[in-house]
Design a protein around this motif. Structure first.
Motif, PDB file in Angstrom:
ATOM      1  N   GLU A  24      -1.080  -1.241  -0.254  1.00  0.00           N
ATOM      2  CA  GLU A  24      -0.256  -2.338   0.421  1.00  0.00           C
ATOM      3  C   GLU A  24       1.418  -2.293   0.942  1.00  0.00           C
ATOM      4  O   GLU A  24       1.868  -1.638   1.685  1.00  0.00           O
ATOM      5  CB  GLU A  24      -0.804  -4.425   0.650  1.00  0.00           C
ATOM      6  N   MET A  25       1.520  -1.635  -0.669  1.00  0.00           N
ATOM      7  CA  MET A  25       3.405  -1.994  -1.072  1.00  0.00           C
ATOM      8  C   MET A  25       3.170  -0.234  -0.501  1.00  0.00           C
ATOM      9  O   MET A  25       4.365  -0.025  -0.110  1.00  0.00           O
ATOM     10  CB  MET A  25       2.825  -2.130  -2.196  1.00  0.00           C
ATOM     11  N   PHE A  26       2.525   0.707  -1.260  1.00  0.00           N
ATOM     12  CA  PHE A  26       3.267   1.618  -0.420  1.00  0.00           C
ATOM     13  C   PHE A  26       2.798   2.300   0.867  1.00  0.00           C
ATOM     14  O   PHE A  26       3.854   2.495   1.706  1.00  0.00           O
ATOM     15  CB  PHE A  26       1.361   2.935  -0.282  1.00  0.00           C
ATOM     16  N   ASN A  27       1.833   1.546   2.018  1.00  0.00           N
ATOM     17  CA  ASN A  27       1.992   1.737   3.423  1.00  0.00           C
ATOM     18  C   ASN A  27       3.266   0.509   3.749  1.00  0.00           C
ATOM     19  O   ASN A  27       3.970   1.214   4.998  1.00  0.00           O
ATOM     20  CB  ASN A  27       0.543   1.260   4.406  1.00  0.00           C
ATOM     21  N   ALA A  28       3.480  -0.306   2.873  1.00  0.00           N
ATOM     22  CA  ALA A  28       5.032  -0.464   3.446  1.00  0.00           C
ATOM     23  C   ALA A  28       6.603   0.027   3.471  1.00  0.00           C
ATOM     24  O   ALA A  28       7.005   0.059   4.172  1.00  0.00           O
ATOM     25  CB  ALA A  28       5.311  -2.166   2.654  1.00  0.00           C
ATOM     26  N   TRP A  29       6.382   1.003   2.366  1.00  0.00           N
ATOM     27  CA  TRP A  29       7.569   1.932   2.122  1.00  0.00           C
ATOM     28  C   TRP A  29       6.890   2.846   3.346  1.00  0.00           C
ATOM     29  O   TRP A  29       8.175   3.227   3.803  1.00  0.00           O
ATOM     30  CB  TRP A  29       6.337   2.613   1.143  1.00  0.00           C
ATOM     31  N   ALA A  30       5.826   3.295   3.493  1.00  0.00           N
ATOM     32  CA  ALA A  30       5.582   4.038   4.550  1.00  0.00           C
ATOM     33  C   ALA A  30       6.317   3.649   6.480  1.00  0.00           C
ATOM     34  O   ALA A  30       6.448   4.452   6.949  1.00  0.00           O
ATOM     35  CB  ALA A  30       4.333   4.534   4.586  1.00  0.00           C
ATOM     36  N   GLN A  31       5.665   2.761   6.295  1.00  0.00           N
ATOM     37  CA  GLN A  31       6.735   2.115   7.993  1.00  0.00           C
ATOM     38  C   GLN A  31       7.712   1.896   7.617  1.00  0.00           C
ATOM     39  O   GLN A  31       8.332   2.750   9.098  1.00  0.00           O
ATOM     40  CB  GLN A  31       6.113   0.554   7.645  1.00  0.00           C
ATOM     41  N   ARG A  32       8.372   2.257   6.403  1.00  0.00           N
ATOM     42  CA  ARG A  32      10.366   1.612   6.152  1.00  0.00           C
ATOM     43  C   ARG A  32      10.806   3.597   6.497  1.00  0.00           C
ATOM     44  O   ARG A  32      11.423   3.650   7.058  1.00  0.00           O
ATOM     45  CB  ARG A  32      10.521   1.553   5.386  1.00  0.00           C
ATOM     46  N   VAL A  33       9.590   3.833   6.423  1.00  0.00           N
ATOM     47  CA  VAL A  33      10.537   5.782   6.233  1.00  0.00           C
ATOM     48  C   VAL A  33       9.563   6.357   7.295  1.00  0.00           C
ATOM     49  O   VAL A  33      10.908   7.014   7.749  1.00  0.00           O
ATOM     50  CB  VAL A  33      10.366   6.199   4.995  1.00  0.00           C
TER      51      VAL A  33
END
Length: 344
Positions: A24-33
């Motif tokens: 979930e944290m990885f995807n929060a990063w991916a959504q931002r970048v």
């Protein structure tokens, strides 16, 4: 190099029960970048089970005071002769200002320095990290931690508008799908030989590397042997195109994961033929976009080959390779190629 975390933040090894919140944290990063969710628990879990990788030794997780996963990093130091150690991590966008990234990088460097006494005497040892060029925060953190930019890699993409050109095979070459249970070792050896002219390549013991390939072939849901193409010259593997039905961040894009031609068969058009054969198969399966990754300053001129095949770089997926020297010495990794030629 030490960086203290704010009060209430904790650093610890990751455990398998952390898989879902970490993803979930990885995807929060991916959504931002990059504005997509690209990570899946199955893929990350498979990597965590890679032979030789130890979660308690090789990973660290940062939790926030409320228990949320704030950041994660892993260090890959599996390969002899232990002269190039890799690290990879992500920080939750909500916790970037808390100093999570610098703390994780400090731990990664400390962990990576354990490789130094294992490396051959007098050999240079370096810690390597990669970051998307559009991730300015990630680049700045690496620079502040003493890393320097070494190289760029590109994502090359082709739109398959209409039937792709038919490949023209060099005389004596026949292409086939990899035969499971018969050709795995020969294919892995062909990969090793094809990439010995790749910048940063360091040869590792075959059996250790093959064990990791076996792990991938056994557990990765995206492994599809009908998309692994082997160019044969009699009983010899001349080249390979190991493809996947999707890229990690775009299920509609076919992916050429590994394209390689062994030295004796270069400069005969085999690389281009393998690439076009792969395009043909993706088009037959309904894919209209195909991508791959390549060193922007490829020592063998691979970028020119992909341009010749009609591929173009995607500016949103340029990748920056950073490095921090842990011990000066003799460079054992490939810096120049034996052949400065297009591997086609």
């Amino acid at each position: 190099m030490q960086h203290e975390l704010p009060q209430g933040y904790q650093l610890r090894p990751v455990a398998m029960q952390d898989l879902e919140p970490v993803v979930e944290m990885f995807n929060a990063w991916a959504q931002r970048v990059i504005n997509v969710e690209k990570y899946e628990p199955q893929g990350i879990g498979r990597e965590w089970h890679t032979p030789g990788f130890d979660l308690s030794r090789d990973t660290r997780l940062v939790t926030a005071p409320d228990g949320q996963v704030a950041g994660y990093i892993e260090v890959w130091d599996l390969n002899e002769p232990h002269v190039r150690v890799n690290c990879w991590g992500r920080v939750h966008p909500e916790h970037e200002a808390a100093g999570v990234g610098p703390a994780l990088l400090a731990w990664a460097e400390e962990r990576a320095r354990q490789a130094v006494p294992k490396a051959p005497a007098q050999a240079r040892v370096a810690l390597v990290a990669g970051v998307l060029s559009i991730d300015q925060t990630g680049q700045e953190q690496l620079q502040r931690a003493g890393f320097r930019l070494m190289r760029h890699s590109l994502r090359m993409v082709i739109e398959l508008n209409g039937q792709p050109p038919l490949p023209r095979w060099p005389e004596g070459i026949a292409v086939q799908r990899m035969r499971l249970g018969q050709q795995e070792r020969a294919v892995v050896q062909a990969v090793r030989e094809s990439f010995q002219d790749h910048f940063g390549y360091v040869e590792s013991p075959f059996e250790e590397e093959f064990a990791r390939w076996e792990h991938f072939m056994q557990y990765d849901e995206d492994f599809e042997p009908t998309l692994w193409f082997v160019a044969m010259d009699g009983s010899e593997v001349a080249g390979i195109s190991l493809c996947y039905r999707r890229s990690m961040d775009d299920p509609e894009m076919g992916w050429v994961g590994t394209l390689g031609v062994r030295r004796p068969w270069r400069r005969r058009g085999l690389g281009l033929a393998l690439l076009q054969h792969s395009f043909q198969e993706f088009h037959r399966r309904g894919k209209r976009r195909v991508g791959l990754g390549v060193d922007a300053q490829s020592l063998t001129g691979a970028t020119r080959l992909y341009l010749k095949a009609g591929m173009q770089p995607d500016p949103q997926r340029q990748f920056c390779l950073y490095e921090k020297e842990l011990r000066p010495g003799v460079e054992l990794s490939t810096q120049t190629a034996a052949e400065q030629e297009v591997p086609g």
